[in-house]
Design a protein around this motif. Structure first.
Motif, PDB file in Angstrom:
ATOM      1  N   TYR A   1       0.824  -1.211   0.000  1.00 56.64           N
ATOM      2  CA  TYR A   1       0.000   0.000   0.000  1.00 56.64           C
ATOM      3  C   TYR A   1       0.856   1.258   0.000  1.00 56.64           C
ATOM      4  CZ  TYR A   1       0.660   0.947   5.013  1.00 56.64           C
ATOM      5  OH  TYR A   1       1.188   1.261   6.220  1.00 56.64           O
TER       6      TYR A   1
ATOM      7  N   ILE B   1      -1.732   9.737   1.813  1.00 52.36           N
ATOM      8  CA  ILE B   1      -2.927  10.396   2.335  1.00 52.36           C
ATOM      9  C   ILE B   1      -2.608  10.942   3.725  1.00 52.36           C
ATOM     10  CG2 ILE B   1      -5.323  10.044   3.011  1.00 52.36           C
ATOM     11  CD1 ILE B   1      -5.400   7.732   0.976  1.00 52.36           C
TER      12      ILE B   1
ATOM     13  N   GLN C   1      -6.248   4.712   6.248  1.00 55.76           N
ATOM     14  CA  GLN C   1      -7.022   5.035   5.056  1.00 55.76           C
ATOM     15  C   GLN C   1      -6.315   4.523   3.794  1.00 55.76           C
ATOM     16  OE1 GLN C   1      -8.049   9.214   4.975  1.00 55.76           O
ATOM     17  NE2 GLN C   1      -9.069   8.949   3.010  1.00 55.76           N
ATOM     18  N   MET C   2      -4.980   4.661   3.773  1.00 51.56           N
ATOM     19  CA  MET C   2      -4.232   4.188   2.620  1.00 51.56           C
ATOM     20  C   MET C   2      -4.388   2.681   2.451  1.00 51.56           C
ATOM     21  SD  MET C   2      -0.894   6.603   3.046  1.00 51.56           S
ATOM     22  CE  MET C   2       0.265   5.386   2.544  1.00 51.56           C
TER      23      MET C   2
ATOM     24  N   GLU D   1      -6.839   0.779   3.484  1.00 52.35           N
ATOM     25  CA  GLU D   1      -8.184   0.407   3.063  1.00 52.35           C
ATOM     26  C   GLU D   1      -8.396   0.671   1.583  1.00 52.35           C
ATOM     27  OE1 GLU D   1     -10.804   2.302   5.806  1.00 52.35           O
ATOM     28  OE2 GLU D   1     -10.248   0.850   7.359  1.00 52.35           O
ATOM     29  N   SER D   2      -7.945   1.822   1.170  1.00 48.79           N
ATOM     30  CA  SER D   2      -8.109   2.178  -0.234  1.00 48.79           C
ATOM     31  C   SER D   2      -7.331   1.210  -1.131  1.00 48.79           C
ATOM     32  CB  SER D   2      -7.642   3.617  -0.427  1.00 48.79           C
ATOM     33  OG  SER D   2      -7.601   3.914  -1.780  1.00 48.79           O
TER      34      SER D   2
ATOM     35  N   GLN E   1      -9.122  -2.073  -1.522  1.00 46.11           N
ATOM     36  CA  GLN E   1     -10.243  -2.006  -2.464  1.00 46.11           C
ATOM     37  C   GLN E   1      -9.788  -2.220  -3.902  1.00 46.11           C
ATOM     38  OE1 GLN E   1     -12.368   1.648  -2.211  1.00 46.11           O
ATOM     39  NE2 GLN E   1     -13.249   1.149  -0.208  1.00 46.11           N
ATOM     40  N   PHE E   2      -8.737  -1.491  -4.247  1.00 40.08           N
ATOM     41  CA  PHE E   2      -8.278  -1.580  -5.637  1.00 40.08           C
ATOM     42  C   PHE E   2      -7.686  -2.948  -5.937  1.00 40.08           C
ATOM     43  CE2 PHE E   2      -8.451   3.068  -5.340  1.00 40.08           C
ATOM     44  CZ  PHE E   2      -9.131   3.344  -6.519  1.00 40.08           C
TER      45      PHE E   2
ATOM     46  N   THR F   1      -5.684   3.987  -8.869  1.00 35.01           N
ATOM     47  CA  THR F   1      -5.876   5.011  -7.842  1.00 35.01           C
ATOM     48  C   THR F   1      -5.619   6.395  -8.415  1.00 35.01           C
ATOM     49  OG1 THR F   1      -3.597   4.985  -7.083  1.00 35.01           O
ATOM     50  CG2 THR F   1      -5.108   3.464  -5.995  1.00 35.01           C
TER      51      THR F   1
END
Lengths: 330, 504
Positions: B101, B110, B123-124, B126-127, B130-131, B164
């Motif tokens: 990540y 972020i 947050q990084m 999690e994002s 997702q991708f 992203t």
């Protein structure tokens, strides 16, 4: 050979431009400019006496730098040369002065001690597989310096026999013997690096260690040779030093490795290995010596000299960086 | 075609030269949203220069670029990124020590709103997850150091990074060159997914079968000109090759068959750490033997062990019926074995040294005078002979190896081994990343070697190449040989089955 020359010029599209020569002889041109400027600024600069002075002053660093060139060509470094110089001359002093043995034996001890510590550097690197010679030579740098202090409880040794002082003290006509030694060593190293198998292997290892290994080169053996030679050159420089000052002291050669590295780099060798010549290194050593000498003549203090040399290192390498960036784009 | 309706990208009349070398001579190129547009051309045709102009690494001399119908200037990689152009390079731009990540958000971490806020790792993560999930990956890998992943997964991470960034165009420069078969399949799937999202892909590849499989349109470049843009499905690969090389290539695989002679090379009970069982095989004169298998099957490990580059646990090697003791590459070379490694840049060449040094490196003993000093004149003459024999271009032996194209660099590596007078040649992926014309030259050379009585062993992941050039194929899987086919009994399906562990 004739046919060969025709062939290569036929296929060689690039023309040898002014730029080409500028980049190839950049350090030499720098030296010439430096000398020209100093000649204008000081009427004492361009005299036989002063030139010979520079030759003498440069010789210790020139010898160390010549040794240093080898590790740098293999993408390595040797931080221990200043300390090796010290331990070599201290032991030589003990043998030939304190113990009063034959000077030739003293000289042999000096050079063998240099070779031994260089060899040790090589072994630490190749057998213990320490990750980088920075580490192994940083270790031996401290070990050798410590031993140099221990052997006489930090006392200097003076009163060396003439034979030992010969290299550092004598002149042939106006020319210092130490500088003649420099010239001879540089010629020998030039032949070694360009005309012997081991010499070419040194460049190959610096260029691509894995490719060298897979081409059947015994990389470890060559590296041990490289560091042994560097150690040998440190002790040879020590011999010259003893002749100059007629004494051996444990802190001799302190931080000399840095000037040696500077000379090699100013002379155009790449820190990443595989690129560099003995003549570039000689010019690098001369640039440092001329700078020191010139700044002395101009009454610039030693503190300023240090700063100036720092600038020169950065400038010289920056010129090289620009040149390489250009050649990669073309 | 000028600023065609609905085009994502239009490049018109792009010209670029370096000093006097005109690399691009007025190229028109157009990409539609959601298409896979293949760029094909020999090395030096101008593909990478065109791409570098598009990604802002180079500046064009002349021409215009339109993005979604609007004229744009791309003066830096940042400009390209902001437009939505992402590139997956052949050599990945990743930091193996950082976590997945962290790599994805490298340079765009972020943070909170304040100027001195800390990075928001949660947050990084999690994002990124997702991708990764979107690309069919296990989201848990987001927290692993990137270096733990295989090359294929690392590439997918790069693609996730592109997503992203909200990329609309992803450039893939030979993305499958170093992937295993299953990784390749995964990449094809990903490409399909990206297409469905309307993302366009510029795909650079030398593998024609692969282009056929995933390409929509193909643009062929030659000598800095665009030759044509064609639909992939309705045109033949032979036609592409013709357009690419500017002449008809008689055959892609110039296979010659020779009469079989006696055994020239034998490996007996060779075991490398990690191998499930010892490996044995032998090769007769007059045949080319291929070793097929997935990446990681142990093929390169086998070759390196034979060559003495890595330790072997046990095993005997015979050259011409004689047992040879190999403990180092030096021993292998004196036994007459040559190893043309997979990665010529990192294992084969001295990039910053002249060709002549590269060519004689493994056999310098032959070029010494009585005084033991090396004979530079003889070296240069010897090197020149090989340069002529192998048609290495440019034929200037003083040139540094870096300046040559991939195909010519490969020929320099081969010249190095010809120079050792080797009797056994082990080729590891000999044609990877070189263009069609140079490939044929490498194949011809193999023929020549076999004709002259040498033994040729070729490791290759390129199945058509194995089927086209070999007389026999060994298949490896998980550190053992799972099949040994005469070529007329082999097929892609059979090989793949043996390679994926299916028993013979």
């Amino acid at each position: 050979m004739r046919e060969l020359a025709v062939n290569s010029s036929e296929t060689n599209v690039e023309k040898k431009s002014v730029k080409h020569y500028l980049s190839k002889f950049g350090a030499l041109i720098g030296l010439i400019i430096l000398c020209t400027v100093l000649t204008i600024l000081s009427d004492k600069f361009l005299t036989i006496n002063n030139i010979m002075n520079i030759a003498r002053q440069s010789s210790i660093n020139a010898l160390l730098a010549l040794g240093m060139l080898l590790p740098i060509l293999t993408a390595g470094i040797d931080l221990s040369v200043g300390s090796i110089l010290a331990i070599s001359i201290m032991l030589m002093g003990i043998v030939s002065v304190n113990m009063g043995m034959h000077p030739i034996l003293g000289i042999l001890v000096c050079l063998l001690v240099g070779c031994f510590f260089g060899w040790l550097n090589g072994i630490l690197l190749t057998k213990l597989k320490l990750p980088h010679p920075f580490i192994s030579t940083l270790g031996t740098m401290n070990i050798a310096r410590g031993l140099a202090l221990i052997v006489t409880a930090a006392a200097p040794i003076a009163g060396f026999p003439y034979l030992i002082q010969f290299l550092g003290r004598e002149f042939v006509g106006p020319i210092p013997v130490s500088f003649l030694l420099v010239i001879v060593m540089y010629i020998i190293f030039h032949i070694f690096l360009t005309r012997t198998k081991t010499g070419r292997y040194i460049y190959a290892i610096g260029g691509n260690k894995e490719a060298a290994h897979l081409s059947g080169i015994n990389v470890d053996r060559v590296l041990v040779i490289v560091y042994t030679i560097s150690g040998f050159m440190a002790s040879l420089a020590g011999l010259v030093m003893v002749g100059r000052v007629n004494s051996a002291f444990p802190l001799a050669g302190l931080s000399y490795e840095l000037d040696a590295i500077a000379a090699v780099i100013i002379g155009g060798a790449s820190f990443f290995g595989g690129v560099g010549t003995v003549w570039g290194t000689l010019i690098g050593a001369l640039i440092i010596a001329v700078l020191r000498n010139g700044l002395n003549l101009l009454n610039v203090s030693a503190d300023f000299q240090m700063a100036v040399i720092g600038f020169v290192i950065i400038a010289a390498v920056y010129v090289d960086v620009i040149r390489q960036r250009k050649s990669k784009k073309d | 075609m000028a600023s065609a309706e609905g085009s994502l990208l239009v490049m018109k009349g792009i010209k670029k030269s370096f000093s006097n070398n005109h690399v691009l001579k007025g190229i028109d190129f157009e990409v539609k949203p959601g298409e896979v547009h293949v760029l094909l051309g020999e090395n030096g045709a101008g593909k990478s220069t065109l791409i570098k102009i598009l990604t802002g690494a180079y500046q064009k001399d002349e021409g215009e670029i339109y993005w979604e119908g609007q004229p744009v200037q791309i003066s830096s990689p940042l400009d390209a990124m902001q437009l939505g152009i992402a590139t997956i390079y052949q050599e990945l731009n990743v930091i193996p020590e950082l976590k997945v990540y962290e790599n994805i958000f490298l340079g765009r971490e972020i943070k909170g709103n304040g100027k001195f806020s800390f990075i928001n790792h949660k947050q990084m993560k999690e994002s990124a997850k997702q991708f990764l999930q979107m690309l069919g990956q296990d989201p848990a890998i987001a927290e692993q150091p990137l270096g733990y992943l295989g090359i294929g997964q690392q590439q997918l991470v790069e693609i996730a990074k592109a997503l992203t960034l909200d990329a609309k165009l992803i450039i893939m420069d030979e993305p499958t060159a170093s992937l295993s078969q299953s990784e390749v399949e995964q990449l094809y799937k990903t490409v399909e997914q990206l297409k469905e999202k309307g993302i366009a892909i510029i795909f650079i590849s030398h593998r024609l079968e692969e282009i056929k499989r995933i390409g929509d349109r193909i643009t062929i470049l030659r000598d800095g000109f665009k030759i044509d843009t064609l639909p992939v499905k309705t045109t033949s690969t032979d036609h592409w090759i013709e357009l690419m090389v500017g002449r008809t290539l008689e055959e892609k695989y110039p296979k010659q068959t020779f009469t079989l002679g006696e055994e020239g090379f034998r490996v007996e009970d060779l075991k490398v750490s990690g191998f499930k069982e010892p490996v044995s095989f032998s090769i007769r004169r007059g045949e080319i033997v291929g070793i097929s298998g997935l990446v990681g099957a142990g093929r390169t490990e086998l070759a390196r062990a034979i060559f003495g580059a890595d330790k072997k646990e046990k095993g005997k090697i015979y050259v011409d019926g004689k047992l040879v003791d190999i403990k180092s590459p030096r021993d292998a070379i004196s036994a007459g074995i040559a190893f043309i490694t997979e990665d010529r840049k990192s294992e084969g060449l001295l990039l910053d040294q002249p060709l002549y040094m590269n060519i004689v490196l493994a056999n310098m003993d032959n070029f010494r005078k009585k005084s033991k000093l090396i004979d530079l004149k003889k070296i240069k003459q010897g090197a020149m002979d090989y340069v002529k024999e192998l048609k290495i271009r440019p034929g200037n032996i003083e040139l540094n190896a870096r300046k040559l194209s991939g195909g010519n660099q490969q020929k320099v590596v081969i010249a190095k081994w010809l120079c050792t007078k080797a009797k056994v040649f082990i080729f590891d992926e000999p044609t990877r990343g070189i263009d069609v014309g140079a490939k044929v030259e490498v194949y011809r050379l193999m023929n020549q070697l076999v004709e002259n009585g040498a033994i040729v062993l070729m490791i290759s992941s390129d199945l058509p190449e194995i089927l086209g050039m070999c007389d026999r194929v060994l298949v490896m899987s998980e550190g053992k040989i799972t099949a040994d086919f005469p070529i007329n009994e082999a097929s892609q399906e059979k090989i793949m089955k043996a390679a994926t562990g299916g028993s013979n």
